[in-house]
Structure formats: C-alpha cells, structure tokens
Design a protein around this motif. Structure first.
Motif, short mmCIF file in Angstrom:
data_model
loop_
_atom_site.label_atom_id
_atom_site.label_comp_id
_atom_site.label_asym_id
_atom_site.label_seq_id
_atom_site.Cartn_x
_atom_site.Cartn_y
_atom_site.Cartn_z
N LEU A 1 7.90 -9.24 -2.72
CA LEU A 1 8.52 -8.45 -1.65
C LEU A 1 7.78 -7.10 -1.54
N GLY A 2 7.48 -6.53 -2.71
CA GLY A 2 6.73 -5.26 -2.72
C GLY A 2 5.37 -5.41 -2.05
N SER A 3 4.64 -6.47 -2.40
CA SER A 3 3.30 -6.66 -1.79
C SER A 3 3.42 -6.84 -0.29
N LEU A 4 4.45 -7.58 0.09
CA LEU A 4 4.64 -7.83 1.51
C LEU A 4 4.89 -6.52 2.28
N LEU A 5 5.76 -5.69 1.71
CA LEU A 5 6.08 -4.42 2.40
C LEU A 5 4.86 -3.52 2.47
N LYS A 6 3.99 -3.61 1.45
CA LYS A 6 2.77 -2.78 1.47
C LYS A 6 1.92 -3.06 2.70
N GLN A 7 1.96 -4.32 3.16
CA GLN A 7 1.17 -4.68 4.33
C GLN A 7 1.69 -4.00 5.60
N PHE A 8 2.88 -3.44 5.52
CA PHE A 8 3.45 -2.80 6.72
C PHE A 8 3.53 -1.28 6.53
N SER A 9 2.70 -0.74 5.64
CA SER A 9 2.87 0.69 5.33
C SER A 9 2.59 1.53 6.58
N GLY A 10 3.36 2.59 6.69
CA GLY A 10 3.26 3.45 7.86
C GLY A 10 4.24 3.07 8.96
N GLU A 11 4.87 1.90 8.84
CA GLU A 11 5.84 1.51 9.87
C GLU A 11 7.26 1.83 9.43
N LYS A 12 8.13 2.04 10.40
CA LYS A 12 9.54 2.29 10.09
C LYS A 12 10.25 0.94 9.98
N ILE A 13 10.84 0.71 8.83
CA ILE A 13 11.48 -0.59 8.63
C ILE A 13 12.85 -0.43 7.96
N ILE A 14 13.84 -1.08 8.54
CA ILE A 14 15.14 -1.20 7.87
C ILE A 14 15.09 -2.52 7.10
N VAL A 15 15.25 -2.45 5.79
CA VAL A 15 15.18 -3.65 4.97
C VAL A 15 16.59 -4.00 4.49
N VAL A 16 17.05 -5.17 4.92
CA VAL A 16 18.40 -5.63 4.56
C VAL A 16 18.24 -6.73 3.53
N VAL A 17 18.91 -6.60 2.40
CA VAL A 17 18.70 -7.56 1.31
C VAL A 17 20.03 -8.19 0.89
N SER A 18 19.95 -9.48 0.53
CA SER A 18 21.11 -10.21 0.00
C SER A 18 21.18 -10.06 -1.51
N ALA A 19 22.19 -10.70 -2.07
CA ALA A 19 22.30 -10.76 -3.52
C ALA A 19 21.20 -11.67 -4.06
N MET A 20 20.78 -11.44 -5.31
CA MET A 20 19.69 -12.22 -5.89
C MET A 20 20.10 -13.67 -6.14
N GLY A 21 19.28 -14.60 -5.69
CA GLY A 21 19.47 -16.02 -6.00
C GLY A 21 20.89 -16.49 -5.73
N GLU B 1 9.06 2.95 -7.68
CA GLU B 1 8.16 3.05 -8.82
C GLU B 1 6.75 2.53 -8.46
N MET B 2 6.71 1.58 -7.56
CA MET B 2 5.44 0.97 -7.15
C MET B 2 4.73 1.76 -6.06
N GLY B 3 5.26 2.90 -5.72
CA GLY B 3 4.62 3.70 -4.67
C GLY B 3 4.95 3.19 -3.27
N ILE B 4 6.12 2.57 -3.14
CA ILE B 4 6.59 2.21 -1.80
C ILE B 4 7.89 2.97 -1.58
N PRO B 5 7.76 4.22 -1.14
CA PRO B 5 8.94 5.07 -1.07
C PRO B 5 9.98 4.49 -0.13
N ASN B 6 11.21 4.53 -0.55
CA ASN B 6 12.28 3.99 0.30
C ASN B 6 13.55 4.72 -0.03
#
Ligand code: ASP
Ligand code: MG
Length: 420
Positions: A20-40, A135-140
């Motif tokens: 998920l982190g790598s995926l979001l990195k591909q969109f850096s600089g864009e405004k994104i609302i990320v909605v997440v479910s419970a794990m598994g 921690e991975m440098g994807i500020p949110n």
C-alpha cells in the motif's frame, strides 16, 4: 482530488501494508483521501467477540479479543520502529474501551454492542497504517471518521446525516488537506449524536469512500482489490468467469441488488449524483486495466451471473381462499420491516404470496410465527437463488440443467430461478 479505498484483503499482512505504501508513493504530490477497512478477517473475528459476549460468555469474548490484539500488535511490531510506542498506546486505548464494555452485562440490543466492538477494527488498522506511512516518508494525517460522519442510531445499518457530514468535511477535512496531501481515515463506521459508535453495514467502506467523494467533488474513486477487475460471476463458483472492463452505474446497482458481492449497494448513488467515475483496480498489479464504472450507455455486456446460496422460501397462503390483496401485502411487508428482512425475490399468485430471503433463521422463525395468525405458511430451507442478467437460452439451460426449479421469474433483461 482522488478517493482511494483499501479493503481488508489489501491490508491483511505486513507485505500488503508495505505494498500500500509503495502504491501511494506513485501518487506523491496528489491530494488523496484514503479510506481503509479493518485488516483481513478482523471484522469477522470481532463479530465472534460480540456473539460470545451477548451469549453471556464473557471469558470467551475476552479471549477472542485477546487474539485480535495479538495480531495487531505483531503487525505493528513488524512495521514500526520510531512510531511503535506511540502507536501501541493508541491501539491500547481502543482495546481498553472495548474491554470495559465486555465487562458489562448485555442489557442493550445486540446491534448496539456489535457496533461498539466491531468499529475498533477500522480504528486499529488505520492507526497502524498511518504510523507506518509516516515512518516511510509518506506524510499523512489520521482522522477519526466518527468526528465527521454522524449517523442515526440504526445500529449495524446506520444512516449518515449528510448536512452534518458536509459541514464537517469543510471545517475538518478541507483544512487538513491544506496541510497534508494524504488524509487517512476509516471506512464503515460513524457515530450518533450521543457518541455511540455505529456501522454502515458489512462492506460499508466502499460507501464511506463514495460519501467523501460526493462531498468533496472528487475527480474519481478507486477501490483497490485483490482481483484484476469486476468479474461477470464469482470465480470461486464459476471458474470461467471473465473480467468486465467497463460498466455503468445502472448495471452495478442491479448487480448489487441481485446479490453480487462487487461493491456495497449504497456506493453508487453518491457517485452517480455527481457523475464521479469509480475504478476497481488490482493492488497487486496496478498496471492492469481494472474496471471503470461511469455514466455511459453500454452494449454487448456479457451475461452476469449471481448465485446466492443459503436462501429460504416462504409461501404465505390465505386461510379462507380469499385473493391476495393490498391489505395482505401491507401486513407482510410490515413484518419484513419490523424484522429487518429484505426479500431477494417475491411472487404473487391468486391466493398466495411467495418471498425468498437470506437464511436468517431466527428472524425467519419469528416471521413464520407472526404471520401464522393470518396465513398458512410453508417454509423451504437451503435453496439457491440464481440470477442471470443479459442471459441467453444456451447459458440458461446449461446453468439449470438437472436442477429442481421451484420458482422462475423472467424479464427481457434478467432471469431468476430458485433452485433446490
Ligand atoms: N470491515 C468491514 C467489513 O468487513 C467493512 C468493509 O470491509 O468494508 O465488512
Ligand atoms: Mg472488506
């Protein structure tokens, strides 16, 4: 601005959260609302906690909760270094709240307790993921969605207060978006005006994503899944299933109505109303085309097959041979509403009315008992409901050959049969 929704399967392991982190990195600089479910399968695990608690077995309830705790702690330990302690403290608070409740006696409704306990699944997953991304440098910026989505107290199927949400999105979310490109929040949950947590119905995170997209006039919504696209049938049931790369709002509403587990049924309306396209994409391989759902007229759709198992058929016949009339239907629909039962298929005949419903056995028993005063009721359990849209004769015959068909309904678009 975009809205992304990540479901349980996309965050069910350390590797997938890293993905998920790598995926979001591909969109850096864009405004994104990320909605997440419970794990598994966390939501299912928390449901079991509530079941034990409500059956008076506090010990099992607490043990089951302990397992959920361990899983989340392990995940957090693997993923986090500098943010670990802060995150652990946050997770602990959510668990403590649930534990307090489990020490009470169940005096309120099952649905109430369900929402108070089950809502922590999303709060836990988003807390870990937010800490990891930072921690991975994807500020949110992590938001407790319960500060924004107020609902009524129809627990387990709560209705959103749109006016409240609209003003909170402006005052909270829009402000935060000015400081942070990524806003990370929970799907599926909300809160009443008395601060009781609520949930929006299973798989409701899709709907949450659509609500934010609507209010923020998002450019698009993307639901990241572990499948390559929306399929014309469930590949587990039909190995020949094929991907459909383009659909329109109408078709998806129909598919969801007939029980296809593609997208939460409430998701389409907020998007259709603002003409916002919905993409279903594969988080394992984002370069695959996926599916786009938008407002287009489509021709040549493949047959779409939905097979729902665990169905019960109830046939209500008048006791005195009188024709089925409005007053009978009003009585029966009154009972459906009271018991929160939604028929998947109904059929009228001269002196009988037939309804096919999901096997909620205790509710069905209440329905049979309560209607017995006015009707002779015949119950047939363990049936399947097969729906085929854009059917053709050959396919229909192949799907039903050798099967015992108890009921058959057909329009030029759609054929439905109840199979024993
Ligand atoms: N976690 C919830 C569920 O499993 C909501 C969702 O996944 O959309 O139903
Ligand atoms: Mg899910």
């Amino acid at each position: 601005m975009k809205v992304f929704k990540f479901g349980g399967a996309s965050v069910n392991s350390v590797e997938r959260i890293q993905n998920l982190g790598s995926l979001l990195k591909q969109f850096s600089g864009e405004k994104i609302i990320v909605v997440v479910s419970a794990m598994g399968k966390t939501t299912n695990a928390l449901e079991k906690v509530v079941d034990s608690f409500y059956n008076g077995d506090k010990t099992t309830a607490l043990q089951l909760l302990e397992q959920v705790k361990k899983q989340h702690w392990n995940t957090a330990k693997y993923l986090l270094v500098t943010n670990y302690l802060a995150c652990e403290a946050k997770l602990r608070d959510f668990f403590t709240e649930a534990e307090w409740l489990l020490h009470d006696k169940p005096e309120k409704s099952y649905d109430y307790y369900y929402d108070q306990v089950v809502c922590i699944g999303e709060l836990l997953s988003t807390s870990i993921i937010s800490a990891y991304l930072n921690e991975m440098g994807i500020p949110n910026y992590w938001i407790d969605v319960r500060d924004i989505l107020r609902t009524d107290n129809n627990f387990r199927d709560a209705n959103i207060d749109w006016d409240f949400a609209q003003s909170k999105v402006q005052t909270v979310m829009v402000q935060v978006l000015q400081k942070s490109d990524i806003v990370l929040t929970q799907g599926f949950i909300g809160t009443t005006d008395e601060n009781e947590s609520t949930t929006l119905g299973r798989e409701g995170s899709d709907y949450t994503a659509a609500v934010f997209a609507n209010i923020l006039n998002a450019e698009k919504v993307t639901i990241w899944k572990d499948v390559e696209a929306v399929m014309n049938a469930d590949p587990k049931q039909f190995p020949d299933a094929v991907p459909i790369h383009e659909l329109n709002y109408n078709e998806v509403i129909e598919m969801a109505y007939y029980g296809a587990q593609v997208i939460h049924p409430k998701t389409i309306k907020p998007l259709q109303n603002k003409n916002i396209p919905l993409y279903v994409k594969c988080f394992l391989n984002p370069s695959l085309p996926g599916t786009v759902i938008h407002r287009h007229t489509l021709k040549n759709l493949p047959p779409i097959i939905v097979l729902k198992d665990k169905q019960t058929m109830l046939k209500f016949s008048t006791k005195d041979f009188s024709f089925i009339g409005e007053h009978h239907l009003v009585q029966l629909y009154g009972l459906f509403e009271k018991l929160k039962l939604k028929p998947n298929l109904t059929q009228n005949a001269a002196i009988s009315f037939t309804a096919v419903l999901d096997n909620h056995l205790d509710k069905i028993e209440s329905l049979a008992i309560e209607s017995a005063a006015n009707f002779n009721v015949q119950v047939t359990k363990n049936l399947s409901l097969l729906t085929v849209r854009h059917y053709n004769k050959i396919l229909f015959e192949k799907l039903t050959s050798g099967k015992n068909i108890l009921l058959h309904q057909q329009t030029p678009d759609t054929v439905q049969v109840v199979i024993q």
